[in-house]
Structures are given as C-alpha cells and as structure tokens.
Design an enzyme around this catalytic site. Structure first.
Site, PDB file in Angstrom:
ATOM      1  N   TYR A  51       0.818  -1.222   0.000  1.00 40.44           N
ATOM      2  CA  TYR A  51       0.000   0.000   0.000  1.00 40.44           C
ATOM      3  C   TYR A  51       0.852   1.273   0.000  1.00 40.44           C
ATOM      4  O   TYR A  51       0.334   2.365  -0.257  1.00 40.44           O
ATOM      5  CB  TYR A  51      -0.958   0.045   1.198  1.00 40.44           C
ATOM      6  CG  TYR A  51      -1.896  -1.151   1.341  1.00 40.44           C
ATOM      7  CD1 TYR A  51      -2.077  -2.055   0.301  1.00 40.44           C
ATOM      8  CD2 TYR A  51      -2.602  -1.368   2.521  1.00 40.44           C
ATOM      9  CE1 TYR A  51      -2.905  -3.158   0.446  1.00 40.44           C
ATOM     10  CE2 TYR A  51      -3.448  -2.465   2.662  1.00 40.44           C
ATOM     11  CZ  TYR A  51      -3.586  -3.364   1.622  1.00 40.44           C
ATOM     12  OH  TYR A  51      -4.413  -4.450   1.765  1.00 40.44           O
ATOM     13  N   LYS A  76       1.681  -6.570   5.792  1.00 40.27           N
ATOM     14  CA  LYS A  76       1.719  -7.790   4.967  1.00 40.27           C
ATOM     15  C   LYS A  76       2.932  -7.777   4.063  1.00 40.27           C
ATOM     16  O   LYS A  76       3.314  -6.714   3.532  1.00 40.27           O
ATOM     17  CB  LYS A  76       0.450  -7.880   4.094  1.00 40.27           C
ATOM     18  CG  LYS A  76      -0.838  -7.573   4.821  1.00 40.27           C
ATOM     19  CD  LYS A  76      -2.069  -7.742   3.961  1.00 40.27           C
ATOM     20  CE  LYS A  76      -3.267  -7.115   4.667  1.00 40.27           C
ATOM     21  NZ  LYS A  76      -3.475  -5.689   4.359  1.00 40.27           N
ATOM     22  N   HIS A 109       0.893 -11.724   1.999  1.00 44.15           N
ATOM     23  CA  HIS A 109      -0.223 -11.011   1.369  1.00 44.15           C
ATOM     24  C   HIS A 109      -0.965 -11.894   0.346  1.00 44.15           C
ATOM     25  O   HIS A 109      -2.196 -11.916   0.315  1.00 44.15           O
ATOM     26  CB  HIS A 109       0.317  -9.746   0.695  1.00 44.15           C
ATOM     27  CG  HIS A 109      -0.697  -8.671   0.500  1.00 44.15           C
ATOM     28  ND1 HIS A 109      -0.384  -7.342   0.531  1.00 44.15           N
ATOM     29  CD2 HIS A 109      -2.043  -8.714   0.266  1.00 44.15           C
ATOM     30  CE1 HIS A 109      -1.471  -6.619   0.330  1.00 44.15           C
ATOM     31  NE2 HIS A 109      -2.491  -7.433   0.165  1.00 44.15           N
TER      32      HIS A 109
HETATM   33  P1  NDP Z   1     -14.193  -1.629   1.313  1.00 45.35           P
HETATM   34  O1  NDP Z   1     -15.139  -2.772   1.089  1.00 45.35           O
HETATM   35  O2  NDP Z   1     -13.780  -1.292   2.682  1.00 45.35           O
HETATM   36  O3  NDP Z   1     -14.818  -0.350   0.575  1.00 45.35           O
HETATM   37  C1  NDP Z   1     -14.140   0.864   0.489  1.00 45.35           C
HETATM   38  C2  NDP Z   1     -14.934   1.788  -0.449  1.00 45.35           C
HETATM   39  O4  NDP Z   1     -16.245   1.983   0.067  1.00 45.35           O
HETATM   40  C3  NDP Z   1     -14.314   3.144  -0.625  1.00 45.35           C
HETATM   41  O5  NDP Z   1     -14.572   3.521  -1.962  1.00 45.35           O
HETATM   42  C4  NDP Z   1     -15.094   4.028   0.339  1.00 45.35           C
HETATM   43  O6  NDP Z   1     -15.194   5.351  -0.173  1.00 45.35           O
HETATM   44  C5  NDP Z   1     -16.462   3.372   0.325  1.00 45.35           C
HETATM   45  N1  NDP Z   1     -17.147   3.450   1.637  1.00 45.35           N
HETATM   46  C6  NDP Z   1     -16.638   3.106   2.850  1.00 45.35           C
HETATM   47  N2  NDP Z   1     -17.550   3.263   3.817  1.00 45.35           N
HETATM   48  C7  NDP Z   1     -18.680   3.712   3.211  1.00 45.35           C
HETATM   49  C8  NDP Z   1     -19.966   4.073   3.690  1.00 45.35           C
HETATM   50  N3  NDP Z   1     -20.277   3.985   4.980  1.00 45.35           N
HETATM   51  N4  NDP Z   1     -20.882   4.492   2.773  1.00 45.35           N
HETATM   52  C9  NDP Z   1     -20.587   4.585   1.467  1.00 45.35           C
HETATM   53  N5  NDP Z   1     -19.368   4.253   0.952  1.00 45.35           N
HETATM   54  C10 NDP Z   1     -18.428   3.818   1.815  1.00 45.35           C
HETATM   55  O7  NDP Z   1     -12.916  -1.941   0.371  1.00 45.35           O
HETATM   56  P2  NDP Z   1     -11.363  -2.133   0.556  1.00 45.35           P
HETATM   57  O8  NDP Z   1     -10.932  -2.847  -0.667  1.00 45.35           O
HETATM   58  O9  NDP Z   1     -10.665  -0.898   0.898  1.00 45.35           O
HETATM   59  O10 NDP Z   1     -11.224  -3.168   1.765  1.00 45.35           O
HETATM   60  C11 NDP Z   1     -11.024  -2.781   3.118  1.00 45.35           C
HETATM   61  C12 NDP Z   1      -9.633  -3.149   3.574  1.00 45.35           C
HETATM   62  O11 NDP Z   1      -9.362  -4.535   3.366  1.00 45.35           O
HETATM   63  C13 NDP Z   1      -8.502  -2.467   2.774  1.00 45.35           C
HETATM   64  O12 NDP Z   1      -8.351  -1.091   3.099  1.00 45.35           O
HETATM   65  C14 NDP Z   1      -7.340  -3.326   3.156  1.00 45.35           C
HETATM   66  O13 NDP Z   1      -6.890  -3.009   4.459  1.00 45.35           O
HETATM   67  C15 NDP Z   1      -7.964  -4.714   3.120  1.00 45.35           C
HETATM   68  N6  NDP Z   1      -7.783  -5.379   1.813  1.00 45.35           N
HETATM   69  C16 NDP Z   1      -6.944  -6.474   1.783  1.00 45.35           C
HETATM   70  C17 NDP Z   1      -6.716  -7.149   0.612  1.00 45.35           C
HETATM   71  C18 NDP Z   1      -5.808  -8.334   0.617  1.00 45.35           C
HETATM   72  O14 NDP Z   1      -5.461  -8.839  -0.459  1.00 45.35           O
HETATM   73  N7  NDP Z   1      -5.404  -8.824   1.746  1.00 45.35           N
HETATM   74  C19 NDP Z   1      -7.345  -6.738  -0.664  1.00 45.35           C
HETATM   75  C20 NDP Z   1      -8.236  -5.587  -0.525  1.00 45.35           C
HETATM   76  C21 NDP Z   1      -8.443  -4.975   0.674  1.00 45.35           C
HETATM   77  P3  NDP Z   1     -14.365   6.654   0.368  1.00 45.35           P
HETATM   78  O15 NDP Z   1     -13.011   6.187   0.833  1.00 45.35           O
HETATM   79  O16 NDP Z   1     -14.303   7.520  -0.842  1.00 45.35           O
HETATM   80  O17 NDP Z   1     -15.189   7.230   1.474  1.00 45.35           O
END
Ligand code: NDP
Length: 280
Positions: A51, A76, A109
C-alpha cells in the site's frame, strides 16, 4: 463511544473485531485518515507493504498520543519478497517505516503459487515470530489447499486468513475450514468496495433496522464472527462504519444478506491461484 469486541487468536493474542483499512489511501492522506479513525475510537489498523503508506500509519500512531500497545497494527509481506532472505529484510523495513519494535500481525499477502514456494515463506514468518518481530503471524488469500499444505508440513497454524468476503461472495467453505482449524477470518473489502451498497435487499434490511446499507453489511460480518476493517477517506463514513454495535440483525435478516451470495461470480478481486503480480 461504541465498544468494539475483541477476538482471541489461536496464540492468545487479542484483536479488535473492527479496524480501519488503508488500502488505496494515498500516502499524503494516510496520516490524517488514521488520526481521524483513532479519534473516533478505532484501535486496529490494516496496512501492507504494497500500500506504500506504512510510514504514514506509523506517524499517525506516534502523533495520536495513544500508547502503542493499545493500537493493533497489521502489515503484509509484498509479493516480490517471498524468498526467505528477502522476507526477513522486508519485515525489518516495515518495522523501520512504522517506527515500531514489533508488529501485532504480519501476513503473507498473496500465496503466489506460480512464483515462489509459500511454504518456505511461511517458515520465514515463523522465524520472525520467534524473534519477536510480530506478536502473531498469518496469511492472506490462501485457499483451503494452500492451508492444507502448511498443515501437512507440520508448521504453525496461521492465526488468521485474510480473504475477500462480502454479501456477494460469502466464502463459507474457507470460513468453515478456518472455524475447524482455529484460523480467524479477516474479511477484506467487507462492503465490496461499495458495490453492495445499492442492493435492494440490503436496502430493505436497512429500512427495517433504521441503519444504512453499509452498517447492515458490516454488522452481518460482525455477527458471523469475522474481523473487518472497512476503508474510507470520508470522516462521516468512518464514523458510520464504527456505529454498528448498537443494533442486531435477526436470524432472518442474516439469512437474507447471506442469500445475496453469487459464488465466485461475486468476486471483486483476483482469484488467489491466478494472482502472480509483483508490484514495481
Ligand atoms: P471496502 O469494502 O472497505 O470499501 C471501500 C470503499 O467503500 C471506498 O470507496 C469508500 O469510499 C467506500 N465506503 C466506505 N464506507 C462507506 C460508507 N459507509 N458508505 C458509502 N461508501 C463507503 O474496500 P477495501 O478494498 O478498501 O477493503 C477494506 C480493507 O481490506 C482495505 O483497506 C485493506 O486493508 C484490506 N484489503 C486487503 C486485501 C488483501 O489482499 N489482503 C485486498 C483488498 C483490501 P471513500 O473512501 O471515498 O469514502
């Protein structure tokens, strides 16, 4: 302030069930985003070498004034560092960037089965844990076959498996394997990066509970016993995602959300067996 439940991992370390994920938060925005989350009450941050924002996570933890041992931080191993010698150097770099003596949780990861030997990488993580570099170690994006290979080799059982889970991809098989073997499930992309939020069925549950579709979805994860860390750079949403401990979904509502499963078609991210990307 809501009280976030903790989950006890298989080595006795406890982890807050709700955390804050920082994937796709630009380094220049990360310190403030993490400070906002800590102010709201989050005490668990999920970052990764990939990240590119570990240093800013560390700056926020230091600037928060909250004792280091009250904030659970996960990082990770990046995909290019699976060779055990590279992995050992990589965790030292993570610790240096974060400004920590030890991580709370360090994960492989991606298994990268076509690129390296994740079993040897896992043994490198075991050494890191024995050297006190991380309080717990685990894996991410491991299938049951990958986990079985670690078990057959007689290695330490991973404390967690962090995999994609949300209402469109409920992953009950990998979750059942985790439950059977004492591997906690961390659900990444818990709201499918926002894709589930306009779902009509979720909308109906949201209306019935007086909560938002995001809150209903996050609550569904919590009641299933998984660990989550939704990401948002919008402070109101970070607060909204934290306010999920003052209501409960009924068994029927839980089933309605689980019923949205689309199996592998619901995946938003890559299939772990096909993920071979080494970021530059
Ligand atoms: P999420 O499912 O957490 O969704 C994030 C998105 O949803 C952003 O666009 C955010 O917008 C929006 N959002 C968040 N809260 C709300 C809300 N209450 N209402 C409306 N929109 C909302 O996706 P992520 O992929 O970020 O997953 C979360 C975490 O999981 C990551 O940050 C990471 O730490 C982990 N991860 C791990 C992976 C792996 O391979 N191990 C792969 C992917 C993720 P905005 O920011 O614009 O508000």
């Amino acid at each position: 302030m809501s009280t976030v439940p903790t989950i006890t991992l298989n080595n006795g370390v406890t982890i807050p069930q709700l955390g804050f994920g920082v994937f796709q938060i630009e380094p220049e925005n990360t310190k403030q985003a993490v400070l906002d989350a800590l102010e709201i009450g989050y005490r668990h941050i999920d970052t990764a070498q990939m990240y590119g924002n570990e240093a800013e996570v560390g700056e926020a933890v230091a600037a928060s004034g909250i004792p280091r041992d009250e904030i659970f931080v996960t990082s990770k191993l990046n995909n290019g560092f699976h060779d055990p010698a590279d992995a050992a150097k990589a965790i030292d770099e993570s610790l240096e960037k974060l400004g920590f003596e030890t991580l709370d949780l360090f994960l492989i990861h991606w298994p990268m089965p076509a690129v390296g030997d994740y079993l040897e990488t896992w043994k490198a993580l075991e050494r890191m844990a024995s050297e006190g570099k991380s309080r717990a170690i685990g894996v991410s994006n491991f299938s049951t076959a990958h986990l079985q290979r670690l078990a057959e080799a007689g290695t330490t059982t991973p404390a967690v498996n962090q995999v994609e889970v949300h209402p469109y991809f409920v992953q009950d098989e990998i979750r059942a394997y985790g439950a059977e073997h004492g591997i906690a499930i961390e659900a990444w992309s818990p709201i499918a990066q926002g894709k589930v939020l306009d779902d009509a069925a979720l909308g109906a549950v949201a209306e019935a509970t007086g909560k938002s579709t995001a809150q209903v979805t996050l609550r569904w994860h919590v009641q299933r016993g998984d660990i989550i860390f939704p990401k948002s750079v919008t402070k109101e949403r970070v607060q909204e995602n934290f306010d999920i401990f003052d209501f409960e979904l009924t068994a029927n509502q839980m089933d309605e959300v689980s019923g949205l499963d689309q199996g592998a078609d619901g995946r938003q991210g890559p299939d772990p067996d096909e993920m071979n990307m080494i970021p530059s």
